[in-house]
Design an enzyme around this catalytic site. Structure first.
Site, PDB file in Angstrom:
ATOM      1  N   HIS A   1      -2.107  -1.649  -0.154  1.00 53.72           N
ATOM      2  CA  HIS A   1      -1.913  -2.719  -0.854  1.00 53.72           C
ATOM      3  C   HIS A   1      -1.475  -2.374  -2.251  1.00 53.72           C
ATOM      4  CE1 HIS A   1      -5.701  -2.839  -3.055  1.00 53.72           C
ATOM      5  NE2 HIS A   1      -6.299  -2.777  -1.740  1.00 53.72           N
TER       6      HIS A   1
ATOM      7  N   GLU B   1     -10.063  -4.594   4.553  1.00 59.38           N
ATOM      8  CA  GLU B   1     -10.866  -3.605   3.890  1.00 59.38           C
ATOM      9  C   GLU B   1     -12.510  -3.329   4.581  1.00 59.38           C
ATOM     10  OE1 GLU B   1     -11.377  -0.811   3.090  1.00 59.38           O
ATOM     11  OE2 GLU B   1     -10.743  -0.924   0.756  1.00 59.38           O
TER      12      GLU B   1
END
Length: 279
Positions: A11, A89
């Site tokens: 990202h 994550e």
């Protein structure tokens, strides 16, 4: 043989990345202005790649990055992004929302080192790797089912026609050797059963790639150093793999890494973008 392409992108930057504060799963920050520029740059870099599927972590920073990349794509603007919690994550528990320095201090107090240290309420590296393994096996199964579906069509050729290689314009040819491209089969004559884009996170991606190298014997670019392999991808760093499954065998994928954490698209975005490697 089933063959599919896999492009994995981290990202874009958030303000927490810039300030070196851990986000993990509990801090769902949007992209910063720099992060959006990075995502747009990655989208331009990948604009001529015709993806068949797009998967993203369901955390906001990944969702916004995936949307920006597709928004720049010549072929895939209307492709549905599928959000998957397996791509989140690593969970950092009590360390989330705190400076990275605090995590390092916790690890030191426990007599351990980052990144193997697991703070209270966080995920172990083995738990993250299990999520990555499960998702990768899901992708392999998806590719096998697509090939079988194509093969079963009336009048279908002996081998799946997949997606015509001429529809793929791979942007990473300048970032690896001719031998690597040849071994990956990612030249202009490539026939792929699927070409998949995944947007995820730094620590997760490092674990996933580590699993493919150590457990699945992924072939790496010849010039890749051990330091590069163990490093966290920069924001919007791009990695590309070609996966082959002989006779649809999910247990023994043949994986070639064409490029790892490639970030040349960030040159004009600003030096600060390349340096940000906090999760």
């Amino acid at each position: 043989m089933v063959r599919f392409g896999l492009t994995v992108v981290r990202h874009g930057e958030t303000r927490y990345n810039k300030d070196k504060i851990l986000q993990g799963q509990g801090v769902d920050e949007p992209l910063s202005a720099t992060g959006f520029r990075q995502a747009d740059a990655a989208g331009v870099f990948l604009s001529n790649v015709k993806f068949t599927h797009v998967f993203s972590s369901d955390l906001l920073r990944a969702k916004q990055t995936a949307a920006a990349i597709l928004g720049k794509n010549r072929f895939c603007k209307d492709l549905e992004i599928k959000y998957d919690a397996r791509l989140r994550e690593r969970k950092y528990g009590v360390a989330e929302g705190k400076p990275l320095a605090d995590l390092k201090a916790m690890a030191k107090d426990a007599g351990e080192q980052c990144p193997s240290f697991t703070p209270s309420g966080g995920e172990t590296l083995d738990e993250v790797r299990e999520r990555a393994r499960d998702f990768f096996e899901f992708l392999c199964q998806l590719a096998v089912e697509l090939e079988q579906k194509e093969h079963g069509k009336p009048g279908a050729p002996g081998r799946s026609s997949g997606t015509s290689g001429e529809q793929f314009v791979f942007p990473w040819t300048n970032h690896c050797s001719e031998a690597e491209l040849s071994s990956a089969g990612s030249g202009s004559s490539t026939v792929l059963d699927a070409n998949i884009l995944v947007v995820s996170h730094g620590a997760y991606m490092r674990n996933w790639i580590g699993y493919m190298v150590s457990d699945l014997n992924c072939t790496l670019p010849a010039n890749l150093t051990k330091s590069q392999l163990s490093s966290v991808s920069p924001n919007t760093g791009v990695s590309h793999f070609i996966i082959k499954l002989e006779n649809g065998n999910l247990l023994k994928p043949n994986i070639t890494c064409v490029c790892l954490n490639q970030d040349s698209h960030l040159v004009d975005v600003g030096a600060e973008c390349v340096a940000s490697k906090v999760f």
